[in-house]
Design an enzyme around this catalytic site. Structure first.
Site, PDB file in Angstrom:
ATOM      1  N   ARG A 549       0.830  -1.204   0.000  1.00  0.00           N
ATOM      2  CA  ARG A 549       0.000   0.000   0.000  1.00  0.00           C
ATOM      3  C   ARG A 549       0.859   1.246   0.000  1.00  0.00           C
ATOM      4  O   ARG A 549       1.929   1.291   0.625  1.00  0.00           O
ATOM      5  CB  ARG A 549      -0.906   0.021   1.229  1.00  0.00           C
ATOM      6  CG  ARG A 549      -2.071  -0.933   1.164  1.00  0.00           C
ATOM      7  CD  ARG A 549      -3.130  -0.602   2.199  1.00  0.00           C
ATOM      8  NE  ARG A 549      -2.564  -0.473   3.535  1.00  0.00           N
ATOM      9  CZ  ARG A 549      -3.138   0.192   4.538  1.00  0.00           C
ATOM     10  NH1 ARG A 549      -4.288   0.819   4.337  1.00  0.00           N
ATOM     11  NH2 ARG A 549      -2.576   0.260   5.714  1.00  0.00           N
ATOM     12  N   SER A 609       7.985  -5.257   6.617  1.00  0.00           N
ATOM     13  CA  SER A 609       7.705  -6.365   7.537  1.00  0.00           C
ATOM     14  C   SER A 609       8.496  -7.611   7.178  1.00  0.00           C
ATOM     15  O   SER A 609       7.935  -8.689   6.951  1.00  0.00           O
ATOM     16  CB  SER A 609       6.198  -6.662   7.555  1.00  0.00           C
ATOM     17  OG  SER A 609       5.482  -5.534   7.970  1.00  0.00           O
ATOM     18  N   ASP A 663       6.090  -3.639  11.906  1.00  0.00           N
ATOM     19  CA  ASP A 663       4.649  -3.515  12.154  1.00  0.00           C
ATOM     20  C   ASP A 663       4.311  -3.370  13.624  1.00  0.00           C
ATOM     21  O   ASP A 663       3.311  -2.736  13.975  1.00  0.00           O
ATOM     22  CB  ASP A 663       3.892  -4.689  11.522  1.00  0.00           C
ATOM     23  CG  ASP A 663       4.453  -6.049  11.918  1.00  0.00           C
ATOM     24  OD1 ASP A 663       5.488  -6.099  12.616  1.00  0.00           O
ATOM     25  OD2 ASP A 663       3.867  -7.073  11.504  1.00  0.00           O
TER      26      ASP A 663
END
Length: 923
Positions: A549, A609, A663
């Site tokens: 994203r 991540s 994260d």
């Protein structure tokens, strides 16, 4: 004979008598007969009314709302399971009340082998009339004497005998071996028994007899015995029907619907006790003058009204009353009666069944009537048969209406559109009266068309079923012990959890000092959480899978997020590093153009991540790719530098990469914007990790000793040094050995979503091998790795899911299971997820206590930002974590906040805080 008191024979009347009035003509006779038999006709609407009324009474009684004189009692029998077919052993059965004025003792051998039966040995003893009507102690002493006499003749080992007691009278049962007699029926009136525990009375009598040491395991009524004796077949046998001297039904109800049990799991067999059903609105229209006469002359007028229209004790008497009436009216026997015809009990159920028989009935009518002192003509024989048919047809139809009510109740409780069930039938009316059964079955199909019912005759009058109840109770007790032994290592006590907390505190301290530790305690170079003064527009990238994203995060008095998802083709994910990062920059440029941001240089936060070692806020060395990525020339490189180089290659694009964030940190920062006390981040999803704000003075290898820094604990590896060995079970070892990283991430493998389903699967395999689950049959699907998803734990443990839905989930996996199996699978899931939540809570307790002690506080108020599907979707995980933290860190008030968009929003907020701090430094 029970219920008929006065004989109806006038005093002094001994010889054959004939009507003194003129005999009716042929047409008058026909009308009288039609008028008489018409009373026994029951319409479909009347049957439906009885069905609906009885169903309403049943549901009312289940809810505990019955009146002081309930229409039906709905008594729980504490039989919670039907047979598997694996039950085995020798059992003694004592039957009292099933066959009227006799008792029966049986020796039943169960083999546990499908299709292989050993016929029970049995002996019947006639109970003298004076015992049936005498003192209760006399009756039970008689039973104990018969029991000893029977056992004396058995050439078998009689040590440690287990007995099932079939006691076929209305009782209030408070346990499988505790049952209080409510009232005598069927001609028994023994004093001093009503209100007493009949099992204890039998035990006392056996002890007085002194011949054998017998354990009375279960008390069962004949209806339950009939159901339990049904051979396991294609569809479950979960209804029992008895039409004998009296009549009753039982069925397996969901325990949560039985108010008196206060139990929300499993099933229990409920005895309907429908013989007492007497709704005037429903039964009134179908009661004949003969029913009223029979009831009025009985020992219990006004009671057991429904039973008096169906039970075998009464059918012969109803036929006798009709024949006597027609004889007095001159329609039968030339208007002649006889003392026998006018005597109570002279026509029995057996007589009615024989007279109704289409092949031999005529001859039997002649013989039976002649025995009654009558001289029937040819027309009399046919008319008597019509009377028998009318009385028995009505009985079968009424019984069908009641059974249809039970089936409807069962269907409603299971919430099934089509109910498939087997009904076990027992009792002399069902056994000796074929036409009764055919009318019963046809009427049930008419009244309950949505129920697919098969009828299975009882094998031996319920005796085998009583033994089966006893055997099932023994099997369940043995299986319960094995289940508890298997799950015991998962049930952690306070001392064990406190030991985990202490071990984690040691590992944290060593990791912070830079010493060898299973906790790496990595500095993230995030030095503060948001204070609410952050302002500006920020870009964020969130890369952690095949989709990533790009986000625009506007921070004003709140946070506004605009984002777009872009895919990473497999050729890019597994191509060159340059190709991958060029693709990422192309997507950023596309997003900027769509948002009207072209040419602007916005601060950018990068959530990455994958395993990294951070050297600064904007420096992260990729240790290794995971999740299907294999882009070349990236491992061992600073991924921020790789991104910057791609930006440089794409000329005329200006991006200011400020921070690389994992994260967990993003989750903490995202929640920290809403709550300034949020200084801990926790992820419990596919994997698990935590971070928190540590005092900089405690962090070796980072210059400075004032202020704080967020530490990425990488706690999934906690215990890799063997410090959790005391908690590792054989199932954890199996899951670990089959994983791609044996002996690594031990803490994660006990907590996170990637592994919990596998732990459950290995436990289910073990319990199956012990014969506790799935009848001990090895199921191939269960051998398949990862077939049992962790999401199933969340679904199975959901309070809103009925047990039938749990069964549906498991049956979709190809696990054909019983209600008992479903309950045990539920317990396994609960034990595994509870341990996971408690271990997670012990870890959080270690962190909050560390923060409290760091700051020298008596009490600490702190918040934890949490993300991850396991934490969010499991119905009890979050509350178990919180409860464990309260227990282990009583001086810390800990609030858990669920993160929304932690990885994207959090990266932007890390960037925003870094910009704020940089501005302060410049000032």
């Amino acid at each position: 004979m029970d219920s008929i008191g006065s004989s109806g024979l006038r005093q002094g009347e001994e010889a054959l008598s004939c009507s003194e009035e003129g005999l009716p003509g042929p047409s008058d006779s026909s009308e009288l007969v039609q008028e008489c038999l018409q009373q026994f006709k029951v319409t479909r609407a009347q049957l439906q009314q009885i069905q609906a009324s009885l169903l309403g009474s049943m549901e009312q009684a289940l809810r505990g709302q019955a009146s002081p004189a309930p229409a039906v009692r709905m008594l729980p029998t504490y039989v919670g399971s039907t047979p598997h077919g694996t039950e085995q052993g020798d059992f003694v059965v004592l039957e009292l009340g099933a066959t009227g004025a006799s008792l029966r003792v049986l020796w039943v051998t169960l083999t546990g082998i499908e299709g292989h039966r050993v016929e029970p040995r049995s002996q019947e003893f006639v109970i003298p009339q004076e015992v049936m009507l005498g003192a209760g102690q006399q009756l039970f002493d008689f039973a104990a004497h018969c029991l000893s006499e029977f056992l004396d003749a058995q050439p078998v080992n009689k040590q440690g005998l287990q007995l099932g007691f079939s006691f076929s009278f209305p009782c209030h049962q408070t346990g499988l071996d505790r049952s209080t007699l409510i009232s005598w029926t069927k001609g028994f009136r023994c004093s001093g028994v009503e209100g007493q525990d009949v099992v204890q009375l039998l035990r006392d009598a056996i002890r007085r007899q002194g011949a054998y040491n017998i354990d009375v395991v279960a008390v069962v009524n004949d209806t339950v015995g009939t159901m339990m004796g049904c051979e396991p077949g294609v569809r479950p046998c979960e209804v029992g029907l008895v039409v004998d001297t009296g009549t009753n039904a039982c069925y397996m109800e969901e325990a949560r619907h039985v108010a008196v049990l206060d139990e929300d799991r499993g099933r229990v067999c409920v005895s309907v006790e429908w013989g007492s059903f007497s709704d005037d609105g429903a039964l009134g229209p179908v009661l004949t003058t003969f029913d009223h006469t029979l009831d009025h002359e009985s020992l219990n007028p006004g009671a057991q009204r429904f039973e008096k229209m169906i039970g075998g004790l009464y059918l012969g008497e109803l036929v006798r009353l009709v024949l006597a009436h027609l004889a007095r009216c001159g329609v039968l026997f030339g208007g002649c009666t006889s003392p026998a015809l006018l005597s109570q009990g002279s026509i029995l159920l057996e007589h009615v069944a024989e007279m109704e028989d289409p092949s031999t009935g005529a001859a039997r009518v002649h013989a039976i009537l002649q025995d009654l002192g009558l001289s029937p003509g040819a027309s009399d024989v046919e008319l008597v048969q019509h009377v028998c048919v009318a009385v028995c047809t009505r009985a079968a139809q009424l019984c069908a209406a009641a059974l249809a009510a039970v089936l409807s109740c069962l269907q409603h409780s299971r919430e099934q559109q089509t109910l498939q069930v087997a009904v076990a039938t027992g009792g002399r009316v069902c056994e000796r009266h074929p036409r009764f059964c055919s009318v019963l079955q046809g009427t049930v199909m008419l009244l309950a068309p949505e129920c697919d019912v098969s009828f299975i005759p009882s094998v031996d009058g319920g005796g085998r079923g009583v033994a089966m109840v006893t055997a099932v109770a023994a099997r369940l007790a043995a299986h319960r012990r094995l289940l508890e032994e298997t799950l015991a290592p998962f049930r952690l006590n306070h001392d064990q959890l406190a030991a985990v907390q202490a071990q984690m505190r040691k590992a944290m301290a060593k990791g912070l000092r830079g010493e060898a530790s299973s906790l790496r305690m990595l500095p993230t170079f995030v030095r503060a959480t948001p204070d609410g003064s952050e302002r500006g527009d920020f870009l964020a990238l969130d890369l952690g899978g095949t989709n990533f994203r790009v986000l625009l995060v506007r921070v004003t008095t709140g946070v506004q997020i605009t984002s777009e998802i872009y895919s990473i083709p497999e050729t890019v994910a597994q191509g060159s590093g340059q190709q991958l990062f060029d693709h990422i920059v192309d997507c950023i440029v596309d997003f900027q153009q769509k948002q009207g941001l072209s040419g602007q240089s916005l601060p950018l936060g990068f959530t990455f991540s994958f395993p990294c070692r951070q050297l600064g806020l904007d420096q992260g060395i990729l240790l290794n790719w995971t999740k299907g990525f294999k882009a070349s020339d990236c491992e061992g490189q600073d991924v921020v530098s790789l991104l910057r180089e791609a930006i440089t290659r794409r000329q005329a694009v200006e991006l200011n990469v400020v921070a690389i964030v994992n994260d967990t940190v993003g989750t903490m920062m995202s929640c920290g914007y809403e709550d300034p006390r949020c200084e801990i981040g926790l992820i419990v999803g596919t994997g698990t990790n935590a971070c928190y704000m540590e005092e900089l003075r405690n962090v070796a290898g980072v210059p400075g000793d004032s202020g704080r820094m967020c530490i990425n604990m990488e706690w999934g590896a906690f215990g890799d040094d063997g410090s959790l060995a005391m908690l590792n079970t054989r199932f954890d070892a199996s899951v670990d050995q089959a994983s791609i990283n044996p002996s690594k991430q031990r803490f994660e493998k006990m907590i996170s979503g990637m592994y919990l389903g596998e732990i459950v699967r290995h436990i289910l395999l073990h319990l199956t091998s012990l014969g506790v689950l799935f009848r001990g049959q090895q199921i191939q699907r269960l051998q398949t790795r990862d077939i049992f998803k962790t999401k199933f734990l969340s679904e199975i443990e959901s309070d809103s899911l009925a047990l039938r839905q749990v069964r549906a989930i498991l049956e979709d996996l190809g696990l054909p299971l019983t209600s008992d199996d479903a309950l045990m699978v539920l317990e396994v899931c609960q034990a595994v997820s509870q341990r996971a939540a408690q271990l997670c809570g012990a870890g959080v307790a270690a962190v909050v206590e560390k923060i409290r002690e760091n700051r020298g506080l008596e009490e600490l108020a702190v918040s934890v930002g949490v993300d991850g599907t396991l934490y969010k979707l499991h119905p009890h995980f979050s509350s178990l974590v919180a409860a464990t933290v309260r227990e282990l860190a009583p001086r810390c008030v800990v609030t858990f906040l669920q993160s929304e968009d932690g990885s994207g929003k959090g990266a932007a907020l890390v960037t925003a805080v870094a910009c704020r701090l940089a501005q302060l430094t410049r000032v």
